[in-house]
Design a protein around this motif. Structure first.
Motif, PDB file in Angstrom:
ATOM      1  N   LEU A 298       3.815  25.989  32.844  1.00  0.00           N
ATOM      2  CA  LEU A 298       3.353  24.742  32.246  1.00  0.00           C
ATOM      3  C   LEU A 298       3.147  25.066  30.773  1.00  0.00           C
ATOM      4  O   LEU A 298       2.231  25.785  30.401  1.00  0.00           O
ATOM      5  CB  LEU A 298       2.057  24.257  32.902  1.00  0.00           C
ATOM      6  N   ASP A 299       4.030  24.569  29.942  1.00  0.00           N
ATOM      7  CA  ASP A 299       4.133  25.010  28.555  1.00  0.00           C
ATOM      8  C   ASP A 299       3.210  24.195  27.652  1.00  0.00           C
ATOM      9  O   ASP A 299       3.358  22.977  27.545  1.00  0.00           O
ATOM     10  CB  ASP A 299       5.584  24.848  28.092  1.00  0.00           C
ATOM     11  N   PRO A 300       2.249  24.832  26.955  1.00  0.00           N
ATOM     12  CA  PRO A 300       1.382  24.099  26.038  1.00  0.00           C
ATOM     13  C   PRO A 300       2.054  23.740  24.718  1.00  0.00           C
ATOM     14  O   PRO A 300       1.416  23.130  23.858  1.00  0.00           O
ATOM     15  CB  PRO A 300       0.215  25.064  25.813  1.00  0.00           C
ATOM     16  N   LEU A 301       3.325  24.097  24.579  1.00  0.00           N
ATOM     17  CA  LEU A 301       4.143  23.680  23.438  1.00  0.00           C
ATOM     18  C   LEU A 301       3.543  24.081  22.098  1.00  0.00           C
ATOM     19  O   LEU A 301       3.607  23.329  21.128  1.00  0.00           O
ATOM     20  CB  LEU A 301       4.363  22.162  23.483  1.00  0.00           C
ATOM     21  N   GLU A 302       3.003  25.286  22.057  1.00  0.00           N
ATOM     22  CA  GLU A 302       2.503  25.798  20.791  1.00  0.00           C
ATOM     23  C   GLU A 302       3.620  26.462  19.992  1.00  0.00           C
ATOM     24  O   GLU A 302       3.442  26.798  18.833  1.00  0.00           O
ATOM     25  CB  GLU A 302       1.348  26.767  21.053  1.00  0.00           C
ATOM     26  N   GLY A 303       4.774  26.646  20.630  1.00  0.00           N
ATOM     27  CA  GLY A 303       5.942  27.199  19.956  1.00  0.00           C
ATOM     28  C   GLY A 303       7.141  27.121  20.875  1.00  0.00           C
ATOM     29  O   GLY A 303       6.997  27.102  22.101  1.00  0.00           O
ATOM     30  N   ILE A 304       8.332  27.046  20.291  1.00  0.00           N
ATOM     31  CA  ILE A 304       9.576  27.013  21.053  1.00  0.00           C
ATOM     32  C   ILE A 304      10.272  28.372  20.922  1.00  0.00           C
ATOM     33  O   ILE A 304      10.431  28.888  19.816  1.00  0.00           O
ATOM     34  CB  ILE A 304      10.529  25.915  20.534  1.00  0.00           C
ATOM     35  N   THR A 305      10.635  28.970  22.064  1.00  0.00           N
ATOM     36  CA  THR A 305      11.370  30.230  22.056  1.00  0.00           C
ATOM     37  C   THR A 305      12.546  30.104  23.018  1.00  0.00           C
ATOM     38  O   THR A 305      12.740  29.064  23.655  1.00  0.00           O
ATOM     39  CB  THR A 305      10.474  31.408  22.510  1.00  0.00           C
ATOM     40  N   ASP A 306      13.316  31.194  23.158  1.00  0.00           N
ATOM     41  CA  ASP A 306      14.440  31.157  24.086  1.00  0.00           C
ATOM     42  C   ASP A 306      13.982  31.144  25.539  1.00  0.00           C
ATOM     43  O   ASP A 306      14.776  30.941  26.447  1.00  0.00           O
ATOM     44  CB  ASP A 306      15.394  32.325  23.831  1.00  0.00           C
ATOM     45  N   ARG A 307      12.673  31.338  25.763  1.00  0.00           N
ATOM     46  CA  ARG A 307      12.118  31.244  27.121  1.00  0.00           C
ATOM     47  C   ARG A 307      11.600  29.852  27.446  1.00  0.00           C
ATOM     48  O   ARG A 307      11.210  29.583  28.588  1.00  0.00           O
ATOM     49  CB  ARG A 307      10.988  32.260  27.304  1.00  0.00           C
ATOM     50  N   SER A 308      11.569  28.986  26.460  1.00  0.00           N
ATOM     51  CA  SER A 308      11.080  27.622  26.679  1.00  0.00           C
ATOM     52  C   SER A 308      12.051  26.845  27.562  1.00  0.00           C
ATOM     53  O   SER A 308      13.271  27.022  27.465  1.00  0.00           O
ATOM     54  CB  SER A 308      10.912  26.895  25.344  1.00  0.00           C
ATOM     55  N   LYS A 309      11.524  25.995  28.402  1.00  0.00           N
ATOM     56  CA  LYS A 309      12.360  25.168  29.283  1.00  0.00           C
ATOM     57  C   LYS A 309      12.719  23.871  28.564  1.00  0.00           C
ATOM     58  O   LYS A 309      12.341  22.775  28.962  1.00  0.00           O
ATOM     59  CB  LYS A 309      11.622  24.888  30.592  1.00  0.00           C
ATOM     60  N   GLY A 310      13.475  24.041  27.489  1.00  0.00           N
ATOM     61  CA  GLY A 310      13.859  22.923  26.640  1.00  0.00           C
ATOM     62  C   GLY A 310      13.919  23.398  25.205  1.00  0.00           C
ATOM     63  O   GLY A 310      13.367  24.452  24.869  1.00  0.00           O
ATOM     64  N   ASP A 311      14.592  22.629  24.349  1.00  0.00           N
ATOM     65  CA  ASP A 311      14.748  23.068  22.966  1.00  0.00           C
ATOM     66  C   ASP A 311      13.960  22.244  21.963  1.00  0.00           C
ATOM     67  O   ASP A 311      14.056  22.468  20.761  1.00  0.00           O
ATOM     68  CB  ASP A 311      16.227  23.085  22.581  1.00  0.00           C
ATOM     69  N   ASP A 312      13.165  21.271  22.446  1.00  0.00           N
ATOM     70  CA  ASP A 312      12.294  20.531  21.541  1.00  0.00           C
ATOM     71  C   ASP A 312      11.133  19.939  22.340  1.00  0.00           C
ATOM     72  O   ASP A 312      11.032  20.129  23.559  1.00  0.00           O
ATOM     73  CB  ASP A 312      13.054  19.439  20.787  1.00  0.00           C
ATOM     74  N   TYR A 313      10.240  19.251  21.630  1.00  0.00           N
ATOM     75  CA  TYR A 313       9.027  18.715  22.255  1.00  0.00           C
ATOM     76  C   TYR A 313       9.336  17.855  23.473  1.00  0.00           C
ATOM     77  O   TYR A 313       8.766  18.052  24.554  1.00  0.00           O
ATOM     78  CB  TYR A 313       8.240  17.905  21.221  1.00  0.00           C
ATOM     79  N   LEU A 314      10.232  16.893  23.327  1.00  0.00           N
ATOM     80  CA  LEU A 314      10.495  15.952  24.415  1.00  0.00           C
ATOM     81  C   LEU A 314      11.065  16.643  25.645  1.00  0.00           C
ATOM     82  O   LEU A 314      10.633  16.379  26.781  1.00  0.00           O
ATOM     83  CB  LEU A 314      11.446  14.851  23.945  1.00  0.00           C
ATOM     84  N   SER A 315      12.014  17.541  25.465  1.00  0.00           N
ATOM     85  CA  SER A 315      12.639  18.193  26.612  1.00  0.00           C
ATOM     86  C   SER A 315      11.666  19.130  27.325  1.00  0.00           C
ATOM     87  O   SER A 315      11.668  19.219  28.557  1.00  0.00           O
ATOM     88  CB  SER A 315      13.905  18.937  26.190  1.00  0.00           C
ATOM     89  N   VAL A 316      10.811  19.822  26.580  1.00  0.00           N
ATOM     90  CA  VAL A 316       9.828  20.707  27.213  1.00  0.00           C
ATOM     91  C   VAL A 316       8.773  19.882  27.953  1.00  0.00           C
ATOM     92  O   VAL A 316       8.334  20.248  29.052  1.00  0.00           O
ATOM     93  CB  VAL A 316       9.181  21.646  26.186  1.00  0.00           C
ATOM     94  N   MET A 317       8.363  18.762  27.368  1.00  0.00           N
ATOM     95  CA  MET A 317       7.394  17.909  28.050  1.00  0.00           C
ATOM     96  C   MET A 317       7.975  17.347  29.351  1.00  0.00           C
ATOM     97  O   MET A 317       7.267  17.223  30.364  1.00  0.00           O
ATOM     98  CB  MET A 317       6.945  16.771  27.137  1.00  0.00           C
ATOM     99  N   GLU A 318       9.242  17.017  29.367  1.00  0.00           N
ATOM    100  CA  GLU A 318       9.874  16.551  30.611  1.00  0.00           C
ATOM    101  C   GLU A 318       9.936  17.665  31.647  1.00  0.00           C
ATOM    102  O   GLU A 318       9.758  17.417  32.848  1.00  0.00           O
ATOM    103  CB  GLU A 318      11.253  15.979  30.308  1.00  0.00           C
ATOM    104  N   SER A 319      10.130  18.911  31.204  1.00  0.00           N
ATOM    105  CA  SER A 319      10.071  20.055  32.111  1.00  0.00           C
ATOM    106  C   SER A 319       8.656  20.236  32.652  1.00  0.00           C
ATOM    107  O   SER A 319       8.460  20.566  33.833  1.00  0.00           O
ATOM    108  CB  SER A 319      10.524  21.331  31.390  1.00  0.00           C
ATOM    109  N   ASN A 320       7.661  20.028  31.801  1.00  0.00           N
ATOM    110  CA  ASN A 320       6.269  20.084  32.255  1.00  0.00           C
ATOM    111  C   ASN A 320       5.999  19.033  33.329  1.00  0.00           C
ATOM    112  O   ASN A 320       5.312  19.299  34.323  1.00  0.00           O
ATOM    113  CB  ASN A 320       5.315  19.863  31.081  1.00  0.00           C
ATOM    114  N   LEU A 321       6.521  17.838  33.118  1.00  0.00           N
ATOM    115  CA  LEU A 321       6.345  16.774  34.104  1.00  0.00           C
ATOM    116  C   LEU A 321       6.951  17.170  35.443  1.00  0.00           C
ATOM    117  O   LEU A 321       6.315  17.007  36.496  1.00  0.00           O
ATOM    118  CB  LEU A 321       6.972  15.474  33.594  1.00  0.00           C
ATOM    119  N   ALA A 322       8.167  17.708  35.414  1.00  0.00           N
ATOM    120  CA  ALA A 322       8.828  18.124  36.652  1.00  0.00           C
ATOM    121  C   ALA A 322       8.024  19.211  37.364  1.00  0.00           C
ATOM    122  O   ALA A 322       7.886  19.194  38.602  1.00  0.00           O
ATOM    123  CB  ALA A 322      10.240  18.618  36.349  1.00  0.00           C
ATOM    124  N   ALA A 323       7.467  20.158  36.591  1.00  0.00           N
ATOM    125  CA  ALA A 323       6.665  21.229  37.178  1.00  0.00           C
ATOM    126  C   ALA A 323       5.391  20.689  37.806  1.00  0.00           C
ATOM    127  O   ALA A 323       4.988  21.104  38.897  1.00  0.00           O
ATOM    128  CB  ALA A 323       6.328  22.276  36.106  1.00  0.00           C
TER     129      ALA A 323
END
Length: 331
Positions: A298-323
């Motif tokens: 569950l990514d607090p989106l304090e930074g984007i890295t190659d381990r992030s489940k998405g490449d920007d705020y919106l895509s990572v937040m959608e991954s958080n929703l799915a999780a």
């Protein structure tokens, strides 16, 4: 006291005293930009959530520099002298007071004309003792006050939860304030900033609708995560956050806290212990092993890295929703 933060702040103060960092003449001229921006508005931001706003709203009219590089845990940031110099030469600075003490100190000494604290653009809250939020940090801080969003505002009250970007509605409020402040700093492009703000706010409203619908019906409303970053999100969607650590991911949980979380997991039918990309997952994995639970990100989106489940705020937040949907048994 965090020794790294003390060293960082001391170094910056020394640089200021020796005159190693000087104020650029362009910092007082906000309409045309300057410095390294090549005619664009030279914008310096503190960390990723502020970077995303500046890039989305500023568009082609801004040159954005972030003080927190990818992969760096924001709470532990140590500013180098070159970064302090970049900061003092900026036309516009966007940060969130209360997340990075070294950054807060440097910005207070920078002398930049257009400084915007995102904490003044929405209502900051304390998530330590309220029902529906994390219950592991009673007595920490006090509730924040609402601000009007003017530049050079007082920022979040001490103890307030700074993680407003994880609530799409509050993040949209911050976006609106950033758009207004960019228009003020660079009036020649005000119309574009307002248009871009409207586009971003529309995307955030759509994200809010996805979270609202996706989490409406679930087996449990309770989730356990590494540190208490998701208080605003939990409040928005009627969830109950239990953090292993506190608002600051550096804090270590007590044995009593671990025992309490084991009890919560059993009583509330918790299936998953969440960890994150930038902080250590050791305690989360140990708790999960001891309680027979799964782990997930569950990514607090304090930074984007190659381990992030998405490449920007919106895509990572959608991954958080799915999780969250998977962990909570959402239907």
């Amino acid at each position: 006291m965090n020794v790294r933060r003390l060293i960082s702040t001391t170094a910056l103060a020394g640089a200021t005293a020796l005159g190693l960092v000087t104020l650029s003449a362009c910092s007082g001229t906000s309409s045309a930009g300057g410095g390294k921006g090549g005619g664009k508005l030279d914008v310096v931001v503190s960390f990723y959530p502020m970077q995303y706003l500046a890039e989305q709203i500023g568009g082609d009219h801004v040159e954005v520099t972030t003080l927190t590089k990818p992969g760096v845990e924001p709470h532990d940031l140590e500013l180098k002298l070159r970064q302090a110099s970049d900061l003092r030469q900026a036309d516009y600075v966007l940060y969130l007071k209360g997340v990075q003490p070294a950054v807060d100190e440097a910005i207070a000494q920078s002398g930049v004309e257009h400084i915007v604290d995102a904490a003044t653009l929405t209502t900051m809250e304390n998530h330590g003792t309220e029902v529906g939020h994390d219950h592991g940090h009673e007595g920490e801080g006090h509730e924040g006050e609402e601000h009007e969003g003017e530049e050079h505002g007082a920022g979040a009250d001490a103890g307030a939860d700074p993680h407003v970007w994880l609530d799409p509605v509050k993040y949209a409020e911050v976006a609106q304030g950033v758009g207004d402040s960019l228009a003020k700093a660079d009036p020649a492009h005000a119309a574009d900033y307002r248009k871009n703000t409207g586009t971003l706010v529309g995307k955030l409203k759509a994200l809010d609708a996805k979270f609202d619908a996706g989490l409406k019906n679930s087996t449990t409303r309770t989730f356990i995560t590494t540190h208490s970053a998701f208080g605003y999100l939990a409040e928005r969607y009627g969830l109950d956050q239990h953090g292993i650590a506190g608002i600051d991911p550096e804090s270590e949980p007590s044995p009593a806290r671990i025992k309490e979380l084991q009890s919560v997991a059993k009583q509330e039918k918790v299936s998953t212990v969440f960890f994150e990309t930038l902080a250590t997952d050791r305690t989360a994995r140990t708790l999960a092993k001891d309680t027979g639970l799964r782990t997930d990100v569950l990514d607090p989106l304090e930074g984007i890295t190659d381990r992030s489940k998405g490449d920007d705020y919106l895509s990572v937040m959608e991954s958080n929703l799915a999780a969250l949907q998977k962990a909570l048994g959402a239907k």
